[in-house]
Design a protein around this motif. Structure first.
Motif, PDB file in Angstrom:
ATOM      1  N   ALA A  98       0.836  -1.200   0.000  1.00 34.67           N
ATOM      2  CA  ALA A  98       0.000   0.000   0.000  1.00 34.67           C
ATOM      3  C   ALA A  98       0.872   1.252   0.000  1.00 34.67           C
ATOM      4  O   ALA A  98       0.576   2.236  -0.681  1.00 34.67           O
ATOM      5  CB  ALA A  98      -0.931  -0.005   1.207  1.00 34.67           C
ATOM      6  N   GLY A  99       1.963   1.183   0.755  1.00 30.14           N
ATOM      7  CA  GLY A  99       2.885   2.315   0.788  1.00 30.14           C
ATOM      8  C   GLY A  99       3.562   2.539  -0.548  1.00 30.14           C
ATOM      9  O   GLY A  99       3.759   3.668  -0.987  1.00 30.14           O
ATOM     10  N   ALA A 126      -5.319  -3.689  -2.896  1.00 29.43           N
ATOM     11  CA  ALA A 126      -5.684  -2.545  -3.731  1.00 29.43           C
ATOM     12  C   ALA A 126      -6.599  -1.581  -2.978  1.00 29.43           C
ATOM     13  O   ALA A 126      -6.416  -0.358  -3.029  1.00 29.43           O
ATOM     14  CB  ALA A 126      -6.360  -3.030  -5.005  1.00 29.43           C
ATOM     15  N   LEU A 127      -7.589  -2.133  -2.265  1.00 29.23           N
ATOM     16  CA  LEU A 127      -8.516  -1.296  -1.511  1.00 29.23           C
ATOM     17  C   LEU A 127      -7.789  -0.523  -0.415  1.00 29.23           C
ATOM     18  O   LEU A 127      -8.068   0.655  -0.173  1.00 29.23           O
ATOM     19  CB  LEU A 127      -9.627  -2.152  -0.897  1.00 29.23           C
ATOM     20  N   ALA A 128      -6.835  -1.188   0.238  1.00 24.97           N
ATOM     21  CA  ALA A 128      -6.086  -0.552   1.323  1.00 24.97           C
ATOM     22  C   ALA A 128      -5.234   0.607   0.820  1.00 24.97           C
ATOM     23  O   ALA A 128      -4.951   1.545   1.570  1.00 24.97           O
ATOM     24  CB  ALA A 128      -5.200  -1.580   2.024  1.00 24.97           C
ATOM     25  N   GLU A 132     -10.873   5.571  -3.256  1.00 25.85           N
ATOM     26  CA  GLU A 132     -12.243   5.312  -3.695  1.00 25.85           C
ATOM     27  C   GLU A 132     -12.316   3.967  -4.392  1.00 25.85           C
ATOM     28  O   GLU A 132     -11.319   3.500  -4.954  1.00 25.85           O
ATOM     29  CB  GLU A 132     -12.730   6.401  -4.666  1.00 25.85           C
ATOM     30  N   VAL A 133     -13.497   3.345  -4.362  1.00 21.09           N
ATOM     31  CA  VAL A 133     -13.709   2.091  -5.067  1.00 21.09           C
ATOM     32  C   VAL A 133     -14.933   2.231  -5.961  1.00 21.09           C
ATOM     33  O   VAL A 133     -15.969   2.744  -5.549  1.00 21.09           O
ATOM     34  CB  VAL A 133     -13.876   0.896  -4.092  1.00 21.09           C
ATOM     35  N   ARG A 155     -16.288  -2.669   3.471  1.00 19.98           N
ATOM     36  CA  ARG A 155     -16.552  -2.133   4.811  1.00 19.98           C
ATOM     37  C   ARG A 155     -15.426  -2.470   5.782  1.00 19.98           C
ATOM     38  O   ARG A 155     -15.064  -1.659   6.629  1.00 19.98           O
ATOM     39  CB  ARG A 155     -17.884  -2.688   5.327  1.00 19.98           C
ATOM     40  N   ASP A 156     -14.880  -3.684   5.655  1.00 18.66           N
ATOM     41  CA  ASP A 156     -13.764  -4.080   6.531  1.00 18.66           C
ATOM     42  C   ASP A 156     -12.579  -3.139   6.346  1.00 18.66           C
ATOM     43  O   ASP A 156     -11.953  -2.696   7.317  1.00 18.66           O
ATOM     44  CB  ASP A 156     -13.332  -5.523   6.221  1.00 18.66           C
ATOM     45  N   VAL A 157     -12.260  -2.848   5.072  1.00 15.72           N
ATOM     46  CA  VAL A 157     -11.127  -1.958   4.788  1.00 15.72           C
ATOM     47  C   VAL A 157     -11.426  -0.548   5.290  1.00 15.72           C
ATOM     48  O   VAL A 157     -10.551   0.133   5.835  1.00 15.72           O
ATOM     49  CB  VAL A 157     -10.812  -1.948   3.278  1.00 15.72           C
ATOM     50  N   MET A 158     -12.675  -0.102   5.115  1.00 15.39           N
ATOM     51  CA  MET A 158     -13.058   1.214   5.618  1.00 15.39           C
ATOM     52  C   MET A 158     -12.894   1.286   7.138  1.00 15.39           C
ATOM     53  O   MET A 158     -12.479   2.311   7.685  1.00 15.39           O
ATOM     54  CB  MET A 158     -14.513   1.515   5.236  1.00 15.39           C
ATOM     55  N   HIS A 159     -13.226   0.172   7.813  1.00 18.44           N
ATOM     56  CA  HIS A 159     -13.117   0.132   9.273  1.00 18.44           C
ATOM     57  C   HIS A 159     -11.651   0.135   9.705  1.00 18.44           C
ATOM     58  O   HIS A 159     -11.291   0.780  10.703  1.00 18.44           O
ATOM     59  CB  HIS A 159     -13.816  -1.122   9.806  1.00 18.44           C
ATOM     60  N   GLU A 160     -10.815  -0.584   8.951  1.00 18.91           N
ATOM     61  CA  GLU A 160      -9.394  -0.664   9.286  1.00 18.91           C
ATOM     62  C   GLU A 160      -8.685   0.661   9.037  1.00 18.91           C
ATOM     63  O   GLU A 160      -7.728   0.998   9.740  1.00 18.91           O
ATOM     64  CB  GLU A 160      -8.733  -1.764   8.451  1.00 18.91           C
TER      65      GLU A 160
END
Length: 242
Positions: A98-99, A126-128, A132-133, A155-160
């Motif tokens: 991600a970095g 990719a989401l991390a 936007e998705v 939602r999991d990624v949004m929460h993380e």
């Protein structure tokens, strides 16, 4: 661009949206994270032996410039070993990928990532690394099949990563206005998801299917076709959402 279901026009949408944004004067990067590498080969670029995301080189050193002014591609890799390497790092909780995606993106106005048709580690990676998705949905009977699972992953990624990822929207693809089924699916999707569904729908158009075999986007291959018009309008909607 994410959807766990294959054949929904995800790669086609990623490629044509990227080309359209570039044609509109936006410096655009298309990242191919799908081992099928269709986003890469669709512009006449050869897949990489080693995926650039696992190398130490910067993004600007790893990209390939396309024939579309302003559009660059970070090519995908078909190597099972490289795919497993990326997935293993993601499973281990590594933020390196991600970095790596985040570093150097200032060279572009837009970065679009073409995800594999799954909810696995590559998609999560990719989401991390995204802000936007966008989710393409095919206008057919099984359009909503598995959609709940995909949304749960988002939602999991949004929460993380609170405040990092937003749901850009849903785009309806392979739209055939002459079919009653298409109208039913569109009505159901718009009724359930409301305003997050883009107004633009992408029609069934042979030019869209033919364009990659000529290593071009449909906007360049058949600029007056219904598909080219739809993707141009989608580009304008995406830009208006910013």
């Amino acid at each position: 661009m994410a959807n766990q279901k294959g054949g929904v026009g995800k790669t086609t949408t990623a490629a044509n949206l990227a080309a359209g944004l570039a044609r509109g004067g936006m410096r655009t990067l298309l990242v191919d994270l799908d081992p099928q590498c269709n986003a890469t080969t669709g512009f006449g670029v050869a897949p990489a032996a080693v995926h650039p995301l696992v190398l130490d080189a910067s993004l600007t050193e790893s990209v390939t410039v396309t024939d579309v002014p302003g559009l660059s591609i970070l090519p995908g890799s078909r190597s099972v070993r490289e795919v497993e390497r990326i997935a293993a790092q993601a499973r281990a909780g590594s933020t390196a990928l991600a970095g790596h995606l985040a570093r150097g993106l200032s060279a572009w106005d837009y970065c679009l990532i073409d995800c594999p048709p799954s909810v696995g580690e590559l998609t999560r990676t990719a989401l991390a690394g995204s802000s936007e998705v966008l989710m393409p949905i095919q206008c057919e009977y099984f359009a909503l099949e598995g959609l709940t699972q995909m949304i749960e992953v988002i939602r999991d990624v949004m929460h993380e990563r609170p405040g990092r990822l937003a749901f850009s929207g849903i785009v309806l693809t392979m739209h055939d206005a002459s079919l009653e089924l298409t109208a039913e699916v569109e009505a159901e999707v718009r009724d359930f998801f409301g305003e997050i569904v883009f107004e633009t729908v992408v029609p069934r158009d042979v030019a869209v299917a033919e364009a990659p075999s000529h290593a071009r986007s449909v906007i360049d291959y058949a600029p007056r076709s219904p598909g080219a018009r739809a993707y141009t309008e989608l580009c304008m909607e995406v830009r208006d959402c910013e």
